[in-house]
Write a protein that holds these residues in place. Sequence first.
Motif, PDB file in Angstrom:
ATOM      1  N   TYR A  30       0.926  -1.202   0.024  1.00  0.00           N
ATOM      2  CA  TYR A  30       0.002   0.073  -0.064  1.00  0.00           C
ATOM      3  C   TYR A  30       0.928   1.162  -0.011  1.00  0.00           C
ATOM      4  CZ  TYR A  30      -3.987  -3.025   0.894  1.00  0.00           C
ATOM      5  OH  TYR A  30      -5.116  -4.038   0.655  1.00  0.00           O
ATOM      6  N   GLY A  31       2.246   1.042   0.102  1.00  0.00           N
ATOM      7  CA  GLY A  31       3.003   2.219   0.078  1.00  0.00           C
ATOM      8  C   GLY A  31       3.333   2.663  -1.088  1.00  0.00           C
ATOM      9  N   LEU A  32       2.824   1.897  -2.140  1.00  0.00           N
ATOM     10  CA  LEU A  32       2.790   2.573  -3.572  1.00  0.00           C
ATOM     11  C   LEU A  32       1.998   3.581  -3.771  1.00  0.00           C
ATOM     12  CD1 LEU A  32       3.536   2.310  -6.874  1.00  0.00           C
ATOM     13  CD2 LEU A  32       1.905   0.359  -6.726  1.00  0.00           C
ATOM     14  N   LEU A  33       0.672   3.219  -3.304  1.00  0.00           N
ATOM     15  CA  LEU A  33      -0.507   4.230  -3.335  1.00  0.00           C
ATOM     16  C   LEU A  33      -0.181   5.503  -2.655  1.00  0.00           C
ATOM     17  CD1 LEU A  33      -3.272   4.803  -4.636  1.00  0.00           C
ATOM     18  CD2 LEU A  33      -4.177   3.879  -2.520  1.00  0.00           C
ATOM     19  N   ALA A  34       0.585   5.407  -1.388  1.00  0.00           N
ATOM     20  CA  ALA A  34       0.780   6.535  -0.603  1.00  0.00           C
ATOM     21  C   ALA A  34       1.893   7.163  -1.124  1.00  0.00           C
ATOM     22  CB  ALA A  34       1.295   6.195   0.907  1.00  0.00           C
ATOM     23  N   ALA A  35       2.871   6.485  -1.750  1.00  0.00           N
ATOM     24  CA  ALA A  35       3.842   7.685  -2.360  1.00  0.00           C
ATOM     25  C   ALA A  35       3.461   8.062  -3.751  1.00  0.00           C
ATOM     26  CB  ALA A  35       5.213   6.365  -2.669  1.00  0.00           C
ATOM     27  N   TRP A  36       2.634   7.580  -4.449  1.00  0.00           N
ATOM     28  CA  TRP A  36       1.867   7.986  -5.657  1.00  0.00           C
ATOM     29  C   TRP A  36       1.126   9.090  -5.218  1.00  0.00           C
ATOM     30  CZ3 TRP A  36      -3.076   8.768  -6.524  1.00  0.00           C
ATOM     31  CH2 TRP A  36      -3.494   9.066  -7.923  1.00  0.00           C
ATOM     32  N   ALA A  37       0.245   8.979  -4.304  1.00  0.00           N
ATOM     33  CA  ALA A  37      -0.495  10.179  -3.804  1.00  0.00           C
ATOM     34  C   ALA A  37       0.356  11.333  -3.303  1.00  0.00           C
ATOM     35  CB  ALA A  37      -1.507   9.929  -2.595  1.00  0.00           C
ATOM     36  N   LEU A  38       1.170  11.460  -2.760  1.00  0.00           N
ATOM     37  CA  LEU A  38       2.192  12.354  -2.444  1.00  0.00           C
ATOM     38  C   LEU A  38       2.709  12.945  -3.815  1.00  0.00           C
ATOM     39  CD1 LEU A  38       4.024  11.047   0.778  1.00  0.00           C
ATOM     40  CD2 LEU A  38       2.267  12.758   0.828  1.00  0.00           C
ATOM     41  N   HIS A  39       3.101  12.053  -4.596  1.00  0.00           N
ATOM     42  CA  HIS A  39       3.917  12.694  -5.791  1.00  0.00           C
ATOM     43  C   HIS A  39       2.765  13.153  -6.571  1.00  0.00           C
ATOM     44  CE1 HIS A  39       5.944  12.675  -9.584  1.00  0.00           C
ATOM     45  NE2 HIS A  39       5.029  11.830 -10.072  1.00  0.00           N
TER      46      HIS A  39
END
Length: 176
Positions: free
Chosen positions: A12-21
């Motif tokens: 789920y870190g992928l989604l979190a990193a994508w959201a911040l970006h």
Amino acid sequence: MNDERMNATVTYGLLAAWALHDLEELATGPRWVRENVPALRERFPQVPERAWRVVETVDEREFTAAVGVMGLIVGAASVAGHRTGGRSAFYQGAVDGFGLHGLVHLAQAAAVRGYTPGSVTSPLIVVPFALWARGRLRRAGVLRPARARDAVAGLAVAAGATAVAHLVARRISGTR
């Protein structure tokens, strides 16, 4: 860690990193395009005029909708990664495509010799997350081998997902 489910921080870190970006891109993208495309058009005359017109037609509503559609795609990849303990080809491809797309942002910033939307979070979040996630997947024994053709395919899938996100966004937002 081979038999354990992949940690949710990785998947789920992928989604979190994508959201911040993408928060950076949402905050800066449309205005940056309006302010910089005229100068870029002169500086890069080899870019077809049609490409510049396409870029200029993306308004804030379409851009925001496209980010939402892409969020659904990245979210689906994260869920697939979590459900499969990180083994999902879709998830791993999304991690690779995310990291490679961060490098594209950095190349764009280098080409224009300045800021471009996404170029701040790419070296701070995007690329480091992708490398970290790949390392975790490798240590878990589930990382698929990296091959040049997979990198090309990952970039192509990311570009295709972006195109689909904008097509859907145009339908949703009513832009032409």
